[in-house]
Motif scaffolding. Structure first.
Motif, short mmCIF file in Angstrom:
data_model
loop_
_atom_site.label_atom_id
_atom_site.label_comp_id
_atom_site.label_asym_id
_atom_site.label_seq_id
_atom_site.Cartn_x
_atom_site.Cartn_y
_atom_site.Cartn_z
N ARG A 68 20.75 10.61 -4.75
CA ARG A 68 21.57 9.44 -5.02
C ARG A 68 21.04 8.67 -6.24
O ARG A 68 20.80 7.46 -6.19
CB ARG A 68 21.63 8.54 -3.80
N THR B 43 21.57 7.19 -10.11
CA THR B 43 22.72 6.59 -10.80
C THR B 43 23.53 7.65 -11.51
O THR B 43 24.77 7.63 -11.49
CB THR B 43 22.22 5.54 -11.82
N ILE C 268 25.75 9.53 -8.94
CA ILE C 268 26.77 8.65 -8.37
C ILE C 268 27.87 8.36 -9.38
O ILE C 268 29.07 8.45 -9.08
CB ILE C 268 26.14 7.35 -7.86
N VAL C 269 27.48 8.03 -10.60
CA VAL C 269 28.46 7.72 -11.66
C VAL C 269 29.30 8.95 -11.98
O VAL C 269 30.52 8.87 -12.13
CB VAL C 269 27.73 7.21 -12.92
N SER D 169 26.77 -1.88 -7.24
CA SER D 169 27.69 -1.25 -8.20
C SER D 169 27.63 -1.91 -9.57
O SER D 169 28.16 -1.38 -10.54
CB SER D 169 29.13 -1.26 -7.66
N TYR E 76 25.33 0.60 -11.19
CA TYR E 76 26.06 1.83 -11.49
C TYR E 76 27.13 1.58 -12.55
O TYR E 76 27.36 2.41 -13.42
CB TYR E 76 26.70 2.40 -10.22
N ASP F 37 25.84 1.55 -16.17
CA ASP F 37 25.67 2.91 -16.68
C ASP F 37 27.03 3.53 -16.98
O ASP F 37 27.21 4.21 -18.00
CB ASP F 37 24.92 3.76 -15.64
N TYR F 38 27.98 3.28 -16.11
CA TYR F 38 29.31 3.88 -16.21
C TYR F 38 30.01 3.47 -17.51
O TYR F 38 30.55 4.32 -18.22
CB TYR F 38 30.15 3.46 -15.00
N GLU G 32 19.73 6.90 -1.13
CA GLU G 32 20.06 5.88 -2.12
C GLU G 32 18.99 4.78 -2.13
O GLU G 32 18.62 4.26 -3.19
CB GLU G 32 21.44 5.29 -1.83
N ASN H 268 16.56 3.49 -10.02
CA ASN H 268 17.88 3.23 -10.59
C ASN H 268 17.92 1.88 -11.30
O ASN H 268 18.52 1.75 -12.38
CB ASN H 268 18.95 3.28 -9.50
#
Length: 329
Positions: free
Chosen positions: A129, A131, A134-135, A158, A161, A164-165, A248, A255
């Motif tokens: 889990r 980043t 997950i992304v 989030s 996350y 990063d996204y 996670e 993360n």
């Protein structure tokens, strides 16, 4: 005292000692049996409850294939723009938990709630889990739904996350909305492997059900019906401390550290709705403001609410968000 009398005395003392020892052994044996029975009862009750609750889960949303597994998403609304909602850590049933906010947004937007692996009705995954994973999985889910332009709205973890996204997919995300979202500089603590193993044992033995009863009272005065609250309770038991959530937790510190190197793209509209009085730190507001100091379109909105502000202040969030987007179109 004669030799015979001494021997008789020793014999009597030995008999008393044996009786005391036997009594102690019986007491200890009884205690051990009682403990074993208690552990067995807790385990069996947990198994029975799990099976019973599994049959009571009501399906919602739809599945999309991600990395060969099923990820659950819900889609509501018919607006031209799409809002993608991402949950905070450990939210048992994101699509149900976000319901008040979905109701406020769906008249104006196409609202998509993504339930990552280990959340809601989504499958579990064997992947770490991190980043990155997950992304990537969230992005694959949206690609599978043919959604290629959207506003990202994330609660709590989030925020990490999401940061990063938006850097990985800048041509797809048109804005970011943080719902009391985490910031990299206020990192979560590092959990030891022994702590994680203890929680795993509690989960397997059934003691997690006994010791950590889900608190659904927080929904009582909010716009959730009894059926929704009951479904959330069942999914809390189902997903609490599952392997993906524990993994996670193990990755949480790393993360956060990885996100410290990231910033929001300057031209990306970013708005944070955060609690005005954080119970644990006085850096909550300054660190959010710092995160958007270079943003051309950045704003922080303070709400008199707790961490789950989307439950109690969904109307204010929806109205503030819509106004922000109109100003930045």
């Amino acid at each position: 005292m004669s030799v015979t009398q001494q021997e008789e005395m020793k014999t009597r003392n030995g008999t008393r000692t044996n009786k005391v020892r036997n009594i102690l052994l019986k007491i200890i044996g009884t205690i051990i049996i009682a403990i074993v029975l208690f552990l067995a009862i807790v385990f069996i009750v947990n198994v029975i409850c799990n099976k019973s609750e599994q049959g009571k889960i009501e399906s919602y949303g739809q599945s999309v294939t991600v990395d060969g597994k099923n990820m659950n998403v819900t889609i509501q609304g018919k607006g031209e723009e799409t809002v993608v909602l991402l949950p905070g850590f450990g939210t048992a049933a994101p699509a149900l938990d976000f319901r008040p906010l979905i109701e406020e947004l769906s008249p104006f937007y196409n609202v998509v709630v993504v339930e990552p692996f280990g959340y809601g009705l989504s499958d579990l995954t064997d992947k770490e889990r991190s980043t990155e994973n997950i992304v990537s999985e969230i992005h694959e889910a949206l690609q599978g739904l043919h959604i290629d332009r959207y506003i990202l709205m994330g609660h709590s973890i989030s925020g990490i996350y999401g940061l990063d996204y938006v850097n990985k997919y800048p041509n797809e995300v048109s804005a970011f909305v943080g719902l009391d979202s985490s910031v990299p500089t206020l990192s979560e603590k590092r959990f030891s492997s022994s702590e994680i193993e203890t929680v795993k044992l509690l989960k397997k033995s059934g003691f997690s059900r006994l010791l950590m009863k889900p608190d659904t009272d927080v929904y009582a005065e909010l716009p959730y019906d009894d059926q929704t609250i009951e479904q959330i309770r069942i999914l809390m038991h189902k997903n609490m401390y599952n392997p993906n959530l524990l993994n996670e937790i193990e990755h949480m510190y790393s993360n956060f550290k990885a996100a410290e190197q990231l910033t929001f793209p300057p031209n990306l509209p970013v708005i944070f709705f955060i609690q005005a009085n954080h119970p644990a730190t006085d850096r909550w507001i300054p660190e959010h403001e710092k995160l958007i100091k270079d943003s051309v379109h950045g704003e922080v909105v303070l709400l008199e609410a707790d961490h789950y502000l989307y439950r109690s202040h969904s109307k204010e969030i929806a109205e503030g968000f819509r106004g922000f987007m109109k100003e930045n179109q």
